[in-house]
Design a protein around this motif. Sequence first.
Motif, short mmCIF file in Angstrom:
data_model
loop_
_atom_site.label_atom_id
_atom_site.label_comp_id
_atom_site.label_asym_id
_atom_site.label_seq_id
_atom_site.Cartn_x
_atom_site.Cartn_y
_atom_site.Cartn_z
N ARG A 136 59.56 123.70 136.67
CA ARG A 136 58.24 123.27 136.25
C ARG A 136 57.37 124.51 136.07
NH1 ARG A 136 53.65 122.37 138.95
NH2 ARG A 136 54.70 122.43 140.98
N GLU A 138 54.12 126.67 135.83
CA GLU A 138 52.79 126.64 136.41
C GLU A 138 51.81 127.54 135.66
OE1 GLU A 138 53.51 127.72 140.46
OE2 GLU A 138 54.26 125.72 141.01
N GLN A 183 58.27 122.79 127.60
CA GLN A 183 57.30 121.82 127.10
C GLN A 183 56.52 122.42 125.93
OE1 GLN A 183 56.74 118.70 128.10
NE2 GLN A 183 58.05 118.63 129.92
N ASP A 210 49.98 123.00 128.64
CA ASP A 210 51.03 122.07 128.26
C ASP A 210 50.72 120.70 128.87
OD1 ASP A 210 51.92 121.93 130.91
OD2 ASP A 210 53.74 123.06 130.57
N GLU A 212 51.88 119.07 131.23
CA GLU A 212 51.97 118.97 132.68
C GLU A 212 50.96 119.85 133.40
OE1 GLU A 212 55.99 119.53 133.89
OE2 GLU A 212 56.72 117.74 132.84
#
Length: 308
Positions: A136, A138, A183, A210, A212
Motif C-alpha cells: 500500500r 503512503e 494505483q 491516488d 487510497e
Amino acid sequence: MFDITLGLVGVGKIVRDQHLPAIAETPGCRLRATADPHASLAEVPAYADMAAMLDAHPEIEAVAICTPTDLRHAQARLALSRGKHVLLEKPPGATLSEVEDLIGVANQQGVTLFAAWHSRFAPGVAEARQWLAERRIERVEIVWKEDVRVWHPGQAWIWQPGGMGVFDPGINALSIATEILPQPFFLRRARLLVPSNCQTPIAAELSFSDPEGATIGAEFDFRQSGPPTWDIHVDTDAGSLSLTQGGCRLSIAGQRVREEAEREYVGLYARFAELIASGRREVDVAPLRHVADAFMYGQRDAGEAFFE
C-alpha cells in the motif's frame, strides 16, 4: 530472431546519442535510410523528408520518428497509412487528440504503433513495479532536475508551444511513476514557473493523490547545475523503495538491490521488435495525460527571462 528494415525520421541529438547505438545492438535491425532536412548520417542514404525516403526505399518496414513533437502526427500518420510500423519518441504527440488519431489509423492498417517511454526500460523499473504491486503506497516523492543547457543545447523548440519545457524530462519521471505505482493517481495542484520570454515552464511543482489517499509530489527543474537528479522515493506500509539515477539504481528498505548502467534504448528497440513480431500495438498515454492536466489545471507564475 526477427528482422526489421528501419528508417529514421529526425537525426538530432537523441538519435546520435541513443537510437543509433541501440539499433546497432539490436539483432536483425537494419538501418536503411534517414529523413531530415537539416542533418544526415554519412553511412546511410539521406532524404529531406520521410515521403521521399519511403518512395526511394519501399523495403523499409518500420520507422522511428524522433522529430520535435509538433511534426510527429503528420509524419506518423503518413507512415502508418503506407503500412509501416511506427516507433514514436516520447512524448508520442503534441496533443492527446493526435495520439488517439494515430491509434485509430494503426488499428485500421493492422500495423504496430509503439509509444516509446524509454525510461520504463531503466534497469530497476520492472523490479520496482513487482515489489510495489503488493504494497500500500503512503507517500511518493519525485525529484527530476537537470541543466537544460547540457541536455538540450540550442534546442529553442523546447520553449515553444508543444515543446513542453521542463516537462520534456519530467515526463520521463511520470512514465516511470505510472508504470511502477499500483494505483492511478490524479493531479490536485500544480505550479508552473514560466520565463517571461518563453511559452513553456522552466520549473514545476505538482501534487497528486491516488484513490487510497497516498500523496505524490513531483518537483521538476531545468535550472540544476552539476550532475542531474533523477530520483523517485516511495514510502509503503512495508518499508521504502528508491529508484535513483533515472532508474538505474534500486534500493529497498535501505539496501541496494540493483545498480546497472543505463541501456534503456536497447530494451526499447527489443520491445519494438517483439511488438512487430506479435502484431501488437502499445500506446500508453498516461504520462502525456498528466502533463496535459498540469498545463490545464496549473497555476502559472512569471519568472525571469531565460537565455542560453
